[in-house]
Design a protein around this motif. Structure first.
Motif: not given
Lengths: 466, 466
Positions: A205-210, A454-455, A459-464
């Motif tokens: 969920g950090t690069l785009g929303i399916v 995600d410049p 989107l879902n920051p702080g993950k991965v």
């Protein structure tokens, strides 16, 4: 660096103007469920929760958030185990569960087109009614398909059929900027530019929303049979698996289970398992279209097991026995969880000929740290689910002990050429262990990839990888 | 924007100090072969060609090139068809063909570890001697494995077994900065961060240089049989394919071929095809472990074909017949090429129930533009190889006509929800058609991804999305 905007009345107004009052929740109207997942050890409520129903809505909200520097998290059923769907910076949470329609079954192309919130259990039911098969089979059937794509979930049938990634033909994705792109399609082959589809898959969920999914299906195998094979101990059970693989039989699934976990499941379900007298078991499944071939296969594998010290080989072919075995297997996570006060999971994957060594090491840790460790999982694909249980430990002692045990387990996994996560992902909880494993250049590359999508890092920051 | 450094004596000295005089080529010492691939319609020699033999050498050269702003292209066998390996900005070319050792067969994990320059034909020979199987089967057997990874080649068995991507477990990659990373491994499942492995796969040498490969193998199917099925015309042949798929039989391969192409192959090889009296054929393969199941499967499919108008069904089971059929199939590209003065290829992929429509359209174009068009390919997976032939056209007329015909074909493919390339990639030659298809945001995203890997844009610049 994350100077996100604090949501205010104007932002809420925008959301209400787009979705109506009844789909925008703030304050006490947000259920506590949305603050956490199943096990991530972290919780925070979003500042505003919205129910979205269309790609267009998702796109408009992302555009707005991107312009206004507001963090956004998209959430499915919340069945994750590493905190990937927890809005650790607050902001807007998109509840994707309302986008849950099966859109099209295309029998000439063997594809199924879905909205992202369709549940795994609904997919298998739907396609099997049409004599078709979606092979990925993660234990948690109430997960959404988009959740499965975001962790690249594997499940029990990976030995023979591969993982979620292998069954994703096409995706519609809303980028963090709000732009909508389509990657892949109904086509079987694709060498048309960088595979953004495969990057979205597993990106938590950090690069785009399916927002739309095209799945590959295959014909439903006509026959399936399971073997439950008791062993005197776990080591001899698991050590048999590389020999099965080497014999060139490919079962659909090879699960291992220990007596303690079976007993916990019996208690949890109030139902008996077909046999609980041995210390360890392998549960194997075979599927195919010809009885003759299936029989040849499972007889060969049963013989290998008996040579390696198995105590018996039970054929699980009646509906009643199948139900008893698989309902227990499906309840392991819940049963272990119910048996203690708190727990955390290590989802390492190691080469399948190193599983026995890893499990033996967790036994050592259990003694060394005087802590209960329970494990089950996918012996056939090397993906283990190892649970460290809190039991009567104080919060403080548990925190310290868990960190030490995890540190030791992930170090062992690296020694065995394993990886941090086989199918549950990195999310928030497992970042440190991933950073310990990968070359710093690899982590930096992931961060660069994140920024390419995600410049503004909304989107879902702080993950991965952050 | 590409102000690359022009190579000088100092750069050559660096390369000689690293590799020795005998592995550094400049000027006339560089064979013309290194200026082009098989069909890309573009050529340029590198300023310097070097033979590399280790990851360390590749890494040191990339670091040097990155510091000094020198473009680099890594090249395998040069069997590409879209100019992906042509050094259009000159610079350094790395000949990877010397890194060609098979490093390890691991039968307990069913993996094969290789250097990047191992040829496809060597892989199949090696693993089949061990009763194992590497399913991807592109027609060009002298391609290297890294070349196949870089195009995500599919080949003939994609219907049943998937494409190259599905068999890549792990990669060692030298990044454009010279840093070396390891992605994946021998593990079956992996949800440990963004799948850089899957992004490298299909990136046509623009994101990193593959220096080691871990392949997934499966047990070799014990039996295989082919059916050659003549039809009165191509339309009825191809229209049968979605009916086969819908019947829930999954052949290993479904190829279509036309009489003209068969005649060209007979002439090219000086060998007879088992039958050349019909206008069109389907060639189907079935594999498995049980004769009984195989027979059931191919009888069912043969019946479907006969109902749909097939003229006969020849079983190809003797070694002699197999050799006649498959050597012809393997020679199609060369045979078509030999029958004309020049040609270019359209490698579109469409949903498999739209193949017939696409081929009918190319027949129309043939008449409309008065140009010979020949096609063959993978009816079972929707990936077509359509060749437009120059014949007696002047260079100028050919250029114009080719552009018009291609424009029409790619437009048709988009209408049918197809994609620009099924397996040969975008490279240099097909960029415009990809830009026509994708949302500008998608292309921009690809460019951002490229920069995330290669901030100075020195690795194989001017390809795929630039």
């Amino acid at each position: 660096m994350n100077n996100y905007k604090t949501l205010d009345a104007k932002d809420r107004e925008f959301l209400v103007s787009l979705l109506g009052e009844e789909r925008v929740y703030t304050g006490e109207a947000i259920s506590d469920d949305f603050s956490h997942d199943e096990l991530g050890g972290i919780s925070r409520l979003p500042d505003v929760l919205v129910d979205v129903l269309s790609t267009d809505e998702v796109s408009k909200i992302m555009s707005y958030a991107n312009e206004n520097n507001i963090p956004v998290v998209a959430r499915g059923s919340g069945t994750g185990l590493v905190g990937a769907s927890v809005p650790i910076f607050g902001g807007i949470m998109l509840n994707m569960c309302g986008m849950n329609k099966i859109l099209e079954l295309d029998e000439e192309n063997l594809t199924l087109t879905l909205e992202p919130g369709v549940l795994l259990m609904e997919i298998s039911k739907y396609v099997e009614e049409h004599d078709l098969f979606y092979p990925p089979d993660p234990g948690e059937k109430s997960a959404t398909i988009a959740g499965n794509i975001n962790t690249n979930a594997g499940g029990m049938r990976a030995v023979k059929y591969g993982v979620t990634r292998d069954y994703i033909r096409g995706l519609e994705v809303v980028l963090p900027t709000g732009k909508v792109i389509n990657v892949g399609g109904k086509v079987v082959k694709n060498s048309s530019g960088y595979s953004v589809k495969d990057l979205i898959c597993g990106s938590e969920g950090t690069l785009g929303i399916v927002t739309k999914v095209i799945l590959k299906l295959i014909p439903l195998p006509k026959k399936a049979i399971s073997l439950l094979i008791p062993f005197p101990d776990l080591d001899s059970a698991i050590s048999t698996v590389p020999k099965i693989i080497k014999s060139k039989s490919i079962p659909t699934a090879i699960e291992f289970m220990q007596r303690e976990v079976i007993l916990a499941a019996e208690e949890f379900l109030g139902k008996k398992f077909p046999d609980n007298s041995s210390d360890a078991y392998l549960l194997l499944t075979f599927d195919g279209n010809s009885t003759e071939e299936l029989e040849k296969d499972y007889e060969k594998v049963a013989n290998i097991c008996l040579v390696e010290g198995a105590l018996d080989a039970f054929i699980i072919d009646t509906d009643e026995r199948k139900e008893a075995v698989w309902s227990a297997r499906g309840a392991f996570l819940e049963a272990v969880k119910a048996s203690t006060t708190d727990m955390d999971e290590c989802d390492v994957v190691v080469p399948r000929n190193r599983v026995a060594e890893f499990i033996k090491y967790t036994d050592l840790l259990q003694e060394q740290f005087n802590v209960r460790i329970r494990s089950f999982g996918h012996a056939g694909d090397g993906n283990l689910h190892v649970y460290v249980l809190k039991d009567e430990l104080s919060d403080e002692a548990w925190k310290i002990k868990l960190a030490e045990v995890f540190e030791a387990m992930y170090r062992k996994s690296r020694d065995l050429h394993g990886l941090v996560s086989g199918e549950h992902g990195i999310g928030y909880a497992k970042k440190g262990y991933m950073f310990d494993q990968y070359e710093p250049d690899y982590v930096e590359l992931m961060r660069n990839i994140k920024l390419a999508f995600d410049p503004k890092n909304i989107l879902n920051p702080g993950k991965v990888c952050e």
